[in-house]
Structures are given as C-alpha cells and as structure tokens.
Scaffold this active site. Structure first.
Site, PDB file in Angstrom:
ATOM      1  N   GLY A  13       0.766  -1.236   0.000  1.00 30.46           N
ATOM      2  CA  GLY A  13       0.000   0.000   0.000  1.00 30.46           C
ATOM      3  C   GLY A  13       0.793   1.279   0.000  1.00 30.46           C
ATOM      4  N   CYS A  51     -12.933   4.510 -28.668  1.00 24.39           N
ATOM      5  CA  CYS A  51     -14.265   5.118 -28.749  1.00 24.39           C
ATOM      6  C   CYS A  51     -14.965   5.140 -27.396  1.00 24.39           C
ATOM      7  CB  CYS A  51     -15.122   4.377 -29.792  1.00 24.39           C
ATOM      8  SG  CYS A  51     -14.638   4.785 -31.474  1.00 24.39           S
ATOM      9  N   GLU A  52     -14.384   5.846 -26.455  1.00 23.89           N
ATOM     10  CA  GLU A  52     -14.960   6.081 -25.139  1.00 23.89           C
ATOM     11  C   GLU A  52     -14.569   7.489 -24.711  1.00 23.89           C
ATOM     12  OE1 GLU A  52     -16.830   3.987 -23.428  1.00 23.89           O
ATOM     13  OE2 GLU A  52     -16.485   2.092 -24.498  1.00 23.89           O
ATOM     14  N   TYR A  95       0.413  -1.234 -12.633  1.00 20.99           N
ATOM     15  CA  TYR A  95      -0.983  -1.269 -13.078  1.00 20.99           C
ATOM     16  C   TYR A  95      -1.178  -0.570 -14.429  1.00 20.99           C
ATOM     17  CZ  TYR A  95      -1.378  -2.643  -8.243  1.00 20.99           C
ATOM     18  OH  TYR A  95      -1.192  -3.281  -7.053  1.00 20.99           O
TER      19      TYR A  95
END
Length: 417
Positions: free
Chosen positions: A234, A339-340, A368
């Site tokens: 974390g 296409c977003e 990530y």
C-alpha cells in the site's frame, strides 16, 4: 524518477522510439533495484520477507529481477503462480492471496509448495482443508483480517474497511483459531491485513498494524503460536509532483519495528506499486491536434486499453513532451483513439505546444499499466522494454493481429449440452 535530456536509465528515449513504434512501456531496472535495496536496508534487523505484489507488473522479466534480489511473490491467481515460478521465484517464497481462489488453483498451489495461503472466508478455509487432506499435504495459512481502517485512498483501491470484500472480522478470525481439531491438514499460524493502495499517510498503517499486534498477543496468550504476520502493501508513490507526498520508507520501517517489537515470528510485506510505479514510463506519439469550440484535444496513439488508470480511477500521470523544442504553452485535453469519452490521459493540461509526430512520455506508469491492459477496440497488447544502464531489451513484443484472435473460431462445430 529522473529523466535527463530524454535519457532514462542511460537509454535515449528518442532513439529508442525511432527503433520501435509507439506506444510502448519502458522500465528502468536500475530504479527497481534501488527500491528493492532501500526497502531491504529499512528492514535490516527484522525477521522480514518481501513478497512483491505480482498484480502491479507481472512481466516475467520484472519478476526475474525480483527473484535475483531475493524478493518473493504475493499472487492472486494460478497464472501469477506460474509466472512467478517461471521467473525463478521459489514456491517457498510465495504467498497466495485473494477472495476467489478456486479448488483447481488451491490444488496447483499446494502441489507447487507455496509458502502460505492468505485465507479470506470460512468456506475457503474448509476447502483448503479438504484439498490438503485429499493430497496428503499440510497447508500453511494466515487469516486475513479486515481491521476496518480507512486508508484515505481512492474508494476503488481501498480494501480494509468493513464494506470492502476482503478479509474477515477479528471476531470471526478468533473462532477460526478454535477449530484446530476440524482442520488437521491446515496450520493456521499467521495473520494478514492489507488496507489499500497508494496510501500517503502513516497513521492508517499504524492503526492496522497495532490491530494485528494486539490480536497476535491475544492469540499467543490463548496458546496459538503465530509464525507470520503479513502487513500487506500500500505504500504510495509520487504521481503528481508537488501534490503527492509519499511516506519515507524509513518512517514506515520505524513503525514496523515499534509495533512488532515483541513479535517472535516473520513479518511479510507485499509492496507492488512502490517497487515499480516510478520505474516505468509509457511512450506515445501525437497523432493530431484537434481544436474544438472551448478546448484543444491532443490525440495520441496510446489509449485507455494501454493505460487504464486515468479512465478507471481518475488517476493523474504527468505527460511530458519530448520534442526538445522551446514552444509556447498550450492547454490540452490529452486523449487516445478508443471510442470512449473516458479515453483521456489528462484534462486541461498546460504543456509546451505539440504537433503530429511529437513523442510524449507518460510518467510513473510502471505499476498497473501493462498488467491491466486489454485488446479493447481490437488494439494489440502494448510492447514492454527493460532498460538497464544504457542497454535495452524487449521483454514483451507487440502482439500481432493473428496472435490477438488466435483463440477465436467461427461457429462451425455445433454441439448440444
């Protein structure tokens, strides 16, 4: 992460991008080694083991680097187990986490000889007993407790509050330790907690650690000897300069030593992002500049399928033009070709003016990034390159179209269930 004159770990990024088409990831082996060494130095004097969270960046070359420097693995799937073993991480240095371990995955992990299972539900605990008994082996396990600590991070990467799916209450964990006779093939001899990711304050860590230390003393007084306490990962990193203020690793280590001063077993740490995020960049080129009524779009060839974090978490990554020219500053929305509307890397970013063909660097993308990438819009997976003191090696080549559709077939062989 320091980039000087467009060099990263001694490699000229402009020259590298001239050799291979963008977009692609580039990772600094030197930066990863420095982070490993810094954490190992901090843990000096403790009985502690580092198990890298494979989900952060699961490229086998990155895992091999971890293995060569004595780092184990924290896995959440059979695929991550196989990657870790292939990269040279010994099974005896692997912990298996995750709420959805299947029977097949448990079988594979037991047969491989993984060090410990971080168990997240009563059902999983008894499944582990069933499988271990059938195989005639002993499973070593830790109960993942949910300490109900707010880590102060993004809600989508918070894992230690009651409403999160992870872990069990201390009350339930207490019951598990009384089930010794019902679990003859499981050695429940550890505690585990992981409260979230990208944490920038020591206090949530201190509260979670103190919760585990207090529970460990209670268990010891009741005759339950713990061999391990896994404090999870974390530790946050700097994504936005001047805004993010990460915890000094030395301060984190000091809290570990203070809270667990009387714990006689092994401490386990599961860093992921902290080891690799700032060691990686995503290189991309401008396709075009598109002027609209009230904003200017800088369209690049990388997209949300290559780096999902900005679309998924509204995450900030610095975007640095590498054209090396003195240009006036312009405000851009930096967007990809998917296409977003969420295919956006930065909104209203002030940066030197760019034009089609200019190379840009999206920083701190080593965690990530590639591991969360996809082939959405039928875009092949992005290449990855490892840099090391002036050298580079391609560690994942660009996926071809044929490789991308290799598992697909026409509906010709019809059957009935």
């Amino acid at each position: 992460m320091t980039v000087s004159h467009h060099f990263f770990d001694g490699v000229d990024l402009q020259a590298l991008a001239a050799q291979m088409p963008t977009p692609f990831y580039a990772y600094s082996a030197s930066a990863i080694r420095q982070r490993i060494a810094a954490l190992q130095d901090t843990l000096e004097g403790l009985d502690a083991r580092i198990c890298y969270a494979v989900k952060a960046n699961s490229n086998t070359a990155v895992l091999q680097l971890m293995a060569r420097h004595g780092v184990g693995a924290d896995i959440v799937s059979a695929g991550e187990l196989r990657r870790s073993l292939r990269a040279g991480i010994e099974a005896s240095r692997i912990v298996f986490s995750g709420v959805g371990k299947t029977e097949a995955e448990i079988v594979e992990a037991l047969q491989a000889g993984v060090w410990k299972f971080n168990v997240e539900s009563r059902d999983e605990l008894f499944l582990l007993q069933q499988v271990a008994g059938r195989l005639g082996v002993t499973a070593h396990a830790a109960v993942r407790i949910n300490p109900d600590v707010d880590a102060g991070t993004h809600e989508k990467i918070s894992t230690g509050k009651q409403e999160n799916k992870f872990g069990v209450s201390i009350e339930e964990a207490r019951e598990w330790f009384s089930l010794r006779e019902a679990l003859p093939d499981v050695r429940l001899n550890g505690l585990h907690a992981h409260i979230g990711s990208q944490i920038l304050s020591l206090e949530p860590f201190r509260r979670a650690m103190q919760c585990m230390a207090d529970f460990a003393r209670e268990l010891a007084a009741a005759g339950h000897r713990l061999r391990t306490i896994d404090v999870g990962g974390g530790l946050g990193v700097t994504y936005r300069t001047g805004h993010d203020r990460p915890i000094a690793v030395e301060s984190y280590g000091a809290v570990l030593k203070e809270v667990f001063t009387d714990f006689p077993g092994t401490l386990i740490l599961e860093p992921g992002r902290w080891l690799v995020a700032e060691a990686g960049v995503l290189l991309t080129r401008a396709i075009r500049v598109k002027a609209a009524a009230n904003r200017t779009f800088l369209v690049v060839d990388a997209a949300m399928n290559d780096l999902l974090r900005p679309a998924m978490y509204e995450a900030w990554h610095e975007i640095v033009p590498l054209h090396g020219k003195q240009m006036r500053e312009v405000r851009y929305d930096v967007v990809g070709p998917v296409c977003e509307s969420s295919d956006t890397f930065g909104v209203d970013r002030l940066m030197p003016e760019c034009e089609a063909g200019d190379l840009l660097m999206i920083t701190n993308a080593g965690a990530y990034g590639a591991s969360m990438s996809s082939t959405y819009n039928s875009r092949p997976l992005t290449p990855e390159v490892l840099l090391d003191r002036g050298r580079h090696a391609v560690i994942r080549r660009r996926q071809t179209f044929e490789e991308m559709i290799a598992g697909e077939c026409m509906a010709e062989a019809w059957e009935t269930a």
